[in-house]
Design a protein around this motif. Sequence first.
Motif, PDB file in Angstrom:
ATOM      1  N   ALA A   1      -4.477   6.184  -1.633  1.00  0.00           N
ATOM      2  CA  ALA A   1      -3.514   6.754  -0.836  1.00  0.00           C
ATOM      3  C   ALA A   1      -3.151   6.470   0.818  1.00  0.00           C
ATOM      4  CB  ALA A   1      -3.415   7.923  -1.488  1.00  0.00           C
ATOM      5  N   PHE A   2      -2.544   5.640   0.892  1.00  0.00           N
ATOM      6  CA  PHE A   2      -2.411   5.593   2.544  1.00  0.00           C
ATOM      7  C   PHE A   2      -1.925   6.955   3.213  1.00  0.00           C
ATOM      8  CE2 PHE A   2      -4.354   1.354   0.777  1.00  0.00           C
ATOM      9  CZ  PHE A   2      -4.921   0.997   1.929  1.00  0.00           C
ATOM     10  N   TYR A   3      -2.403   7.730   4.240  1.00  0.00           N
ATOM     11  CA  TYR A   3      -1.760   8.483   4.707  1.00  0.00           C
ATOM     12  C   TYR A   3      -1.396   8.570   5.589  1.00  0.00           C
ATOM     13  CZ  TYR A   3      -5.434  11.631   5.284  1.00  0.00           C
ATOM     14  OH  TYR A   3      -6.182  12.361   5.239  1.00  0.00           O
ATOM     15  N   ASN A   4      -0.992   9.850   6.512  1.00  0.00           N
ATOM     16  CA  ASN A   4      -1.045  10.341   8.282  1.00  0.00           C
ATOM     17  C   ASN A   4      -0.760   9.241   8.360  1.00  0.00           C
ATOM     18  OD1 ASN A   4      -1.256  11.821  10.161  1.00  0.00           O
ATOM     19  ND2 ASN A   4      -3.325  11.284  10.491  1.00  0.00           N
ATOM     20  N   GLY A   5       0.652   8.382   8.294  1.00  0.00           N
ATOM     21  CA  GLY A   5       1.511   7.725   9.090  1.00  0.00           C
ATOM     22  C   GLY A   5       2.430   6.929   8.709  1.00  0.00           C
ATOM     23  N   THR A   6       3.338   6.219   9.819  1.00  0.00           N
ATOM     24  CA  THR A   6       4.731   5.527   9.752  1.00  0.00           C
ATOM     25  C   THR A   6       4.721   4.388   8.641  1.00  0.00           C
ATOM     26  OG1 THR A   6       5.265   6.619  11.791  1.00  0.00           O
ATOM     27  CG2 THR A   6       6.374   4.868  10.921  1.00  0.00           C
ATOM     28  N   ILE A   7       5.228   4.671   7.706  1.00  0.00           N
ATOM     29  CA  ILE A   7       4.955   3.305   6.528  1.00  0.00           C
ATOM     30  C   ILE A   7       6.484   1.922   6.799  1.00  0.00           C
ATOM     31  CG2 ILE A   7       5.284   2.675   4.243  1.00  0.00           C
ATOM     32  CD1 ILE A   7       3.962   4.756   3.545  1.00  0.00           C
ATOM     33  N   LEU A   8       6.464   0.795   6.977  1.00  0.00           N
ATOM     34  CA  LEU A   8       7.076  -0.033   7.927  1.00  0.00           C
ATOM     35  C   LEU A   8       7.227  -0.216   6.598  1.00  0.00           C
ATOM     36  CD1 LEU A   8       6.603  -1.396  10.969  1.00  0.00           C
ATOM     37  CD2 LEU A   8       8.140   0.123  10.102  1.00  0.00           C
ATOM     38  N   LYS A   9       8.307  -0.950   5.469  1.00  0.00           N
ATOM     39  CA  LYS A   9       8.573  -1.039   4.276  1.00  0.00           C
ATOM     40  C   LYS A   9       8.560  -2.948   4.273  1.00  0.00           C
ATOM     41  CE  LYS A   9      10.873   1.446   1.169  1.00  0.00           C
ATOM     42  NZ  LYS A   9      11.434   2.124   0.831  1.00  0.00           N
ATOM     43  N   GLY A  10       8.833  -2.911   5.377  1.00  0.00           N
ATOM     44  CA  GLY A  10       9.363  -4.688   5.663  1.00  0.00           C
ATOM     45  C   GLY A  10      10.746  -4.864   4.849  1.00  0.00           C
ATOM     46  N   ASP A  11      11.284  -4.254   4.331  1.00  0.00           N
ATOM     47  CA  ASP A  11      13.023  -4.565   4.640  1.00  0.00           C
ATOM     48  C   ASP A  11      14.024  -3.964   5.418  1.00  0.00           C
ATOM     49  OD1 ASP A  11      12.571  -2.251   4.390  1.00  0.00           O
ATOM     50  OD2 ASP A  11      14.170  -1.754   1.749  1.00  0.00           O
TER      51      ASP A  11
ATOM     52  N   ARG B   1      10.991 -14.095   0.992  1.00  0.00           N
ATOM     53  CA  ARG B   1      12.599 -14.778  -0.296  1.00  0.00           C
ATOM     54  C   ARG B   1      12.343 -16.720   0.477  1.00  0.00           C
ATOM     55  NH1 ARG B   1      15.561 -11.574   2.065  1.00  0.00           N
ATOM     56  NH2 ARG B   1      15.636  -9.895   0.744  1.00  0.00           N
ATOM     57  N   HIS B   2      11.723 -16.840   1.982  1.00  0.00           N
ATOM     58  CA  HIS B   2      12.513 -18.519   2.017  1.00  0.00           C
ATOM     59  C   HIS B   2      11.072 -18.829   0.688  1.00  0.00           C
ATOM     60  CE1 HIS B   2      12.601 -21.896   4.452  1.00  0.00           C
ATOM     61  NE2 HIS B   2      11.067 -22.165   4.567  1.00  0.00           N
ATOM     62  N   LEU B   3       9.786 -18.136   0.434  1.00  0.00           N
ATOM     63  CA  LEU B   3       9.312 -19.148  -0.712  1.00  0.00           C
ATOM     64  C   LEU B   3       9.891 -18.568  -1.782  1.00  0.00           C
ATOM     65  CD1 LEU B   3       5.758 -18.256   1.503  1.00  0.00           C
ATOM     66  CD2 LEU B   3       7.108 -20.356   1.457  1.00  0.00           C
ATOM     67  N   GLY B   4      10.317 -18.366  -2.242  1.00  0.00           N
ATOM     68  CA  GLY B   4      10.546 -17.855  -3.170  1.00  0.00           C
ATOM     69  C   GLY B   4       9.445 -16.312  -4.130  1.00  0.00           C
ATOM     70  N   LEU B   5       9.272 -15.948  -3.094  1.00  0.00           N
ATOM     71  CA  LEU B   5       8.511 -15.005  -3.604  1.00  0.00           C
ATOM     72  C   LEU B   5       8.253 -13.140  -3.670  1.00  0.00           C
ATOM     73  CD1 LEU B   5       5.050 -16.344  -2.414  1.00  0.00           C
ATOM     74  CD2 LEU B   5       5.374 -16.829  -4.811  1.00  0.00           C
ATOM     75  N   GLU B   6       9.869 -13.241  -3.236  1.00  0.00           N
ATOM     76  CA  GLU B   6      10.539 -12.149  -2.438  1.00  0.00           C
ATOM     77  C   GLU B   6      10.005 -11.326  -3.814  1.00  0.00           C
ATOM     78  OE1 GLU B   6      13.752 -14.548  -4.540  1.00  0.00           O
ATOM     79  OE2 GLU B   6      11.671 -14.576  -3.488  1.00  0.00           O
TER      80      GLU B   6
ATOM     81  N   LEU C   1       1.805  -9.775   6.394  1.00  0.00           N
ATOM     82  CA  LEU C   1       2.282 -10.652   6.792  1.00  0.00           C
ATOM     83  C   LEU C   1       2.263 -11.902   6.256  1.00  0.00           C
ATOM     84  CD1 LEU C   1       2.002 -10.295  10.945  1.00  0.00           C
ATOM     85  CD2 LEU C   1       3.013  -8.636   9.354  1.00  0.00           C
ATOM     86  N   ILE C   2       3.467 -12.694   6.284  1.00  0.00           N
ATOM     87  CA  ILE C   2       3.779 -14.531   5.799  1.00  0.00           C
ATOM     88  C   ILE C   2       4.361 -15.057   6.807  1.00  0.00           C
ATOM     89  CG2 ILE C   2       4.682 -15.361   3.786  1.00  0.00           C
ATOM     90  CD1 ILE C   2       5.939 -12.532   2.945  1.00  0.00           C
ATOM     91  N   ASP C   3       3.137 -16.227   6.308  1.00  0.00           N
ATOM     92  CA  ASP C   3       3.577 -16.994   8.008  1.00  0.00           C
ATOM     93  C   ASP C   3       4.344 -18.026   6.157  1.00  0.00           C
ATOM     94  OD1 ASP C   3       3.813 -19.446   9.051  1.00  0.00           O
ATOM     95  OD2 ASP C   3       2.118 -18.844  10.668  1.00  0.00           O
TER      96      ASP C   3
ATOM     97  N   HIS D   1       7.445  -1.414  -2.260  1.00  0.00           N
ATOM     98  CA  HIS D   1       7.855  -0.939  -3.091  1.00  0.00           C
ATOM     99  C   HIS D   1       7.255  -1.379  -4.407  1.00  0.00           C
ATOM    100  CE1 HIS D   1      10.039  -4.202  -4.832  1.00  0.00           C
ATOM    101  NE2 HIS D   1      10.079  -4.612  -3.703  1.00  0.00           N
ATOM    102  N   SER D   2       7.494  -0.385  -5.757  1.00  0.00           N
ATOM    103  CA  SER D   2       6.547  -0.499  -6.472  1.00  0.00           C
ATOM    104  C   SER D   2       6.289  -1.600  -7.521  1.00  0.00           C
ATOM    105  CB  SER D   2       7.381   0.512  -7.804  1.00  0.00           C
ATOM    106  OG  SER D   2       6.781   0.855  -9.121  1.00  0.00           O
ATOM    107  N   GLY D   3       5.567  -2.425  -8.036  1.00  0.00           N
ATOM    108  CA  GLY D   3       5.235  -4.176  -8.916  1.00  0.00           C
ATOM    109  C   GLY D   3       4.504  -4.487  -7.714  1.00  0.00           C
ATOM    110  N   MET D   4       5.055  -4.543  -6.131  1.00  0.00           N
ATOM    111  CA  MET D   4       4.929  -5.502  -5.735  1.00  0.00           C
ATOM    112  C   MET D   4       2.851  -5.441  -5.212  1.00  0.00           C
ATOM    113  SD  MET D   4       7.666  -6.403  -4.888  1.00  0.00           S
ATOM    114  CE  MET D   4       7.925  -7.544  -2.931  1.00  0.00           C
ATOM    115  N   ASP D   5       2.214  -6.551  -5.035  1.00  0.00           N
ATOM    116  CA  ASP D   5       1.348  -6.599  -4.674  1.00  0.00           C
ATOM    117  C   ASP D   5       0.988  -6.338  -3.680  1.00  0.00           C
ATOM    118  OD1 ASP D   5       0.740  -8.808  -6.001  1.00  0.00           O
ATOM    119  OD2 ASP D   5       0.547 -11.324  -5.208  1.00  0.00           O
TER     120      ASP D   5
END
Length: 381
Positions: free
Chosen positions: A3-13, A333-338, A56-58, A345-349
């Motif tokens: 459990a990562f806590y005590n911070g701001t979560i940037l969800k990516g969306d 999404r560009h890679l088809g890995l969305e 991050l994704i390049d 969120h739940s179920g993601m790597d």
Amino acid sequence: MKAFYNGTILKGDGTEVHDSALLIDRGKIVDIVGEDTIPEDSTKIDVRGGYITPGLIDVHTHLGVSEQGIGKEGADFNETSHPATPEIRALDGCNPREEGFLHALASGVTTVQVLPGSANVIGGEMFTMKTAGEILDEMVIQSPSGMKAALGENPKGVYGGKGKRPITRMGVAAVFREQLYGAIDYIEKRKQGNADVHLGYEQLAKVLRKEIPFRIHAHRADDIITALRLQKEFGFKLTLEHGTEGHYIPDFLKEQGVSISVGPTMSPKSKVETKNKGWQTVMEFELRNMNYAITTDHPVIAINYLVQSASEAVKAGLKQSAAFRAITSNAARHLGLEDQVGELHSGMDADVVIWTGHPFLYTTTLVSTWIHGERVHSFEQ
């Protein structure tokens, strides 16, 4: 469970979550819950007021096939023996021990696409991978993830300099068409049992069956339109790579519904077809709600500057949330890995990065990088 806590979560969306914890288990994200509901049996990781983000994704790199600081011996990204080499695979030339992978982890980049170079009109297959590991085949996510092609100056310069086709943009397009028509003819003959195996055409058949996209290098607006003309002729799936002059034709590109990898915008204007390079490209795409990613084209720009590339776009006027999506959820999404990476969120790597502050702040330090829930880099190391 961690459990990562005590911070701001940037969800990516583009959204931020406060007073919450990110739960991960067995390599996957379980949930985001209130800090007062963290399961008691969790291993708690205090991020000390920092930020929690997706890895991050390049989407456009030459990691491992263009090794840094080695020169010719590490240059395995352009097979310049022929202007069309669909038979080659970047996977077969990639060294996962190249130091660029360490730089990727140290800067929060957990997923990359590795492409052949742009010397050839058709350059071969590419693949996507995680940036931590020892055995390349165990790091791979998709193989292949696309077929590389290039229009414009690069193939002209390489082969025109040898006095052979293609010498002009007309010749580049002709070589492209010849390869596709050859593959179409081959597919039909194979069905009838009248052709021996041809590796290049076998790999182009994946494109013609729409199993993988063409990812076409195109900087100038006319080359971009040529790529879309070829797509219309042959019906393949397509992403545009670089799209430097896309800001001249944004409405046309919006109509085509194509995803575009933009960059390396931080690099010098090194040739004629990049003279109009600038952050206005991504801003025009954002105004039209198009899918685009920001890339370094490593090693043109070192991969450790991916986050800085996105932050430079913010300085130029792009919204902070949009710039972050361009290296996370849009990139996936560009890679088809969305459905696998790019968001929390739940179920993601469980690919997670911990920062001391917002990633775009100049004074922010990366604390740790996690892939599949395992820490693969730590600033303390």
